[in-house]
Design a protein around this motif. Structure first.
Motif, PDB file in Angstrom:
ATOM      1  N   GLY A 210       0.819  -1.203   0.000  1.00 29.53           N
ATOM      2  CA  GLY A 210       0.000   0.000   0.000  1.00 29.53           C
ATOM      3  C   GLY A 210       0.851   1.250   0.000  1.00 29.53           C
ATOM      4  N   VAL A 211       0.406   2.272  -0.712  1.00 32.02           N
ATOM      5  CA  VAL A 211       1.095   3.565  -0.722  1.00 32.02           C
ATOM      6  C   VAL A 211       0.613   4.367   0.480  1.00 32.02           C
ATOM      7  N   THR A 212       1.554   4.830   1.301  1.00 33.60           N
ATOM      8  CA  THR A 212       1.197   5.568   2.512  1.00 33.60           C
ATOM      9  C   THR A 212       1.383   7.072   2.356  1.00 33.60           C
ATOM     10  N   ARG A 213       2.528   7.516   1.819  1.00 38.93           N
ATOM     11  CA  ARG A 213       2.813   8.939   1.644  1.00 38.93           C
ATOM     12  C   ARG A 213       3.317   9.175   0.224  1.00 38.93           C
ATOM     13  N   GLU A 214       3.072  10.386  -0.312  1.00 44.95           N
ATOM     14  CA  GLU A 214       3.341  10.661  -1.715  1.00 44.95           C
ATOM     15  C   GLU A 214       3.825  12.103  -1.897  1.00 44.95           C
ATOM     16  N   TRP A 215       4.859  12.268  -2.704  1.00 44.73           N
ATOM     17  CA  TRP A 215       5.404  13.591  -3.038  1.00 44.73           C
ATOM     18  C   TRP A 215       5.514  13.727  -4.550  1.00 44.73           C
ATOM     19  N   PHE A 216       5.378  14.948  -5.053  1.00 41.32           N
ATOM     20  CA  PHE A 216       5.771  15.222  -6.437  1.00 41.32           C
ATOM     21  C   PHE A 216       6.429  16.582  -6.511  1.00 41.32           C
ATOM     22  N   THR A 217       6.842  16.964  -7.724  1.00 42.32           N
ATOM     23  CA  THR A 217       7.677  18.154  -7.886  1.00 42.32           C
ATOM     24  C   THR A 217       6.899  19.444  -7.655  1.00 42.32           C
ATOM     25  N   ASP A 218       7.644  20.481  -7.328  1.00 39.20           N
ATOM     26  CA  ASP A 218       7.071  21.809  -7.158  1.00 39.20           C
ATOM     27  C   ASP A 218       6.350  22.246  -8.430  1.00 39.20           C
ATOM     28  N   THR A 219       6.975  22.024  -9.581  1.00 40.89           N
ATOM     29  CA  THR A 219       6.350  22.416 -10.848  1.00 40.89           C
ATOM     30  C   THR A 219       5.036  21.702 -11.056  1.00 40.89           C
ATOM     31  N   TRP A 220       4.998  20.388 -10.786  1.00 37.42           N
ATOM     32  CA  TRP A 220       3.757  19.640 -11.011  1.00 37.42           C
ATOM     33  C   TRP A 220       2.655  20.123 -10.064  1.00 37.42           C
ATOM     34  N   SER A 221       3.008  20.587  -8.885  1.00 35.00           N
ATOM     35  CA  SER A 221       1.995  21.092  -7.966  1.00 35.00           C
ATOM     36  C   SER A 221       1.352  22.368  -8.496  1.00 35.00           C
ATOM     37  N   ARG A 222       2.044  23.086  -9.395  1.00 34.48           N
ATOM     38  CA  ARG A 222       1.543  24.333  -9.948  1.00 34.48           C
ATOM     39  C   ARG A 222       0.921  24.170 -11.331  1.00 34.48           C
ATOM     40  N   SER A 223       1.290  23.107 -12.023  1.00 36.42           N
ATOM     41  CA  SER A 223       0.808  22.902 -13.390  1.00 36.42           C
ATOM     42  C   SER A 223       0.722  21.408 -13.649  1.00 36.42           C
ATOM     43  N   ALA A 224      -0.293  20.777 -13.072  1.00 35.78           N
ATOM     44  CA  ALA A 224      -0.420  19.315 -13.130  1.00 35.78           C
ATOM     45  C   ALA A 224      -1.058  18.872 -14.434  1.00 35.78           C
TER      46      ALA A 224
END
Length: 388
Positions: A210-224
């Motif tokens: 199971g996936v518990t915690r998840e991160w992605f890039t700063d750019t993707w958070s602004r333009s997904a």
């Protein structure tokens, strides 16, 4: 902005030509990126890099007294019937090779052949549309990478979160349930099963995580929406039936950042659907035609060229949607199955398109996010984080 390989989507969400044309218009009129979307992601409390902080989604399995119970519920959501519905193609037939046999554009990777046969795996996801509450499902690919907590799987950011300004089949979705099956063996998964049983070692030889915690890039958070690139994520996984971190079970690939481009790369993933398979029958000459089924780990290999706009690696490859998030390995040794992971598969590329966004829909080439500073921030946040 583009539609990329988010994996297997229900028929009702396929992009229409009108939607694609609207996307082109949006591209030509695109405004600068807005601030991060607070409904989907929040800044990590201790950003690793001030110039490109990682963003963390709300944990899928948060810390607390019921952590293990919620982790088990996340994993046990994925019954045989659910996995077959999400993880196999829409046709009633298995993969078919080109008339001359598989080639460097795509070929099955032998089961139990080296490290990559254990570290590469298949994601199963359920999403919620934040605008209307609709639930959809999809499949992606990922790879176990080394790190301090030995629990990190690298994948594409769009496997977690997409927010297209106009509704072209993805809309405003965020993952609500996500499980990872390293070494997934779909050959033993019945196509039309209604079974509520959980997969055994014949399908999930190293368990379901199971996936518990998840991160992605700063750019993707602004333009997904693929408009600005940096389509990369790192997630933490845990197994309710095994206290060991995943890297102790499967091993882990090495990971590198800001590595040289224009190399010979191998891209691994689980291509699943054929509606957007550029190499499908009737779309290319017969000698190139092939189909995929989502059952097996596949690889494309060859020399890449660098996309200077998106800092991506482009490879002639014939892996269809479902391989999103699959590992890009440099210096790969087929004898050991080991390489240096320098990217993840993100979208397609068609240099024949005058307006390239149309080629992002399927394209004859594969475009992968090349790991740089933003991707390192994501990895650093994940590999140094607590597991709950």
């Amino acid at each position: 902005m583009s539609i990329s390989s988010i994996g297997k989507l229900p028929r009702r969400t396929r992009t229409t030509l009108l939607g694609v044309l609207a996307m082109v218009t949006a591209l030509l009129l695109a405004a600068p990126p807005t601030q991060a979307d607070p409904s989907a992601a929040r800044a990590d409390a201790s950003p690793v890099r001030a110039d490109a902080p990682a963003f963390e989604l709300t944990p899928l399995v948060p810390a607390g007294a019921d952590h293990q119970q919620r982790l088990r519920a996340e994993v046990e959501h994925w019954t045989l019937a659910k996995m077959a519905s999400v993880g196999l193609n829409h046709e009633d037939q298995d993969a078919t090779p080109p008339p001359g046999g598989w080639d460097d554009l795509s070929r099955p990777w032998p089961r139990k052949a080296g490290l990559v046969s254990r570290t590469a795996g298949k994601f199963f996801m359920e999403y919620k549309n934040l605008d209307n509450g609709a639930v959809t499902e999809a499949a992606c690919s990922g790879d176990v990478v080394g790190g301090a907590n030995q629990s990190v799987v690298a994948t594409a950011a769009h496997c977690l979160r997409v927010h297209t300004p106009i509704d072209v089949g993805f809309g405003n979705i965020v993952v609500t349930n996500m499980a990872f099956v390293p070494g997934f063996n779909g050959a033993n998964l019945p196509r039309h099963t209604t079974s509520t049983k959980l997969p055994g070692k014949d399908i999930a030889p190293y368990g379901v995580w199971g996936v518990t915690r998840e991160w992605f890039t700063d750019t993707w958070s602004r333009s997904a929406d693929w408009l600005l690139g940096h389509d990369m994520a790192a997630v933490l996984v845990a197994n309710p039936d095994d206290p060991r971190p995943i890297a102790q079970v499967t091993g882990a690939q090495r990971i590198g950042f800001n590595q040289p481009q224009r190399q010979v790369d191998h891209v691994f993933g689980y291509p699943t659907i054929n509606e957007r398979n550029y190499y499908r029958p009737g779309h290319v000459p017969r000698e190139l035609q092939r189909t995929f089924d989502g059952r097996s780990l596949m690889v494309a290999q060859g020399p890449t060229w660098a996309d200077p706009v998106y800092y991506s690696d482009v490879l002639p490859g014939a892996l269809s949607p479902g391989c999103s998030g699959g590992a890009v390995l440099q210096g790969f040794d087929p004898a050991t199955g080991e390489g240096l992971q320098v990217g993840v598969f993100s979208r397609y590329d068609d240099p024949g398109q005058i307006i390239g966004v149309l080629g992002w829909q399927q394209g004859p080439n594969m475009s992968s996010t090349h790991f740089g500073d933003e991707e390192q921030a994501v990895y650093d946040a994940a590999q140094s984080a607590s597991l709950t």
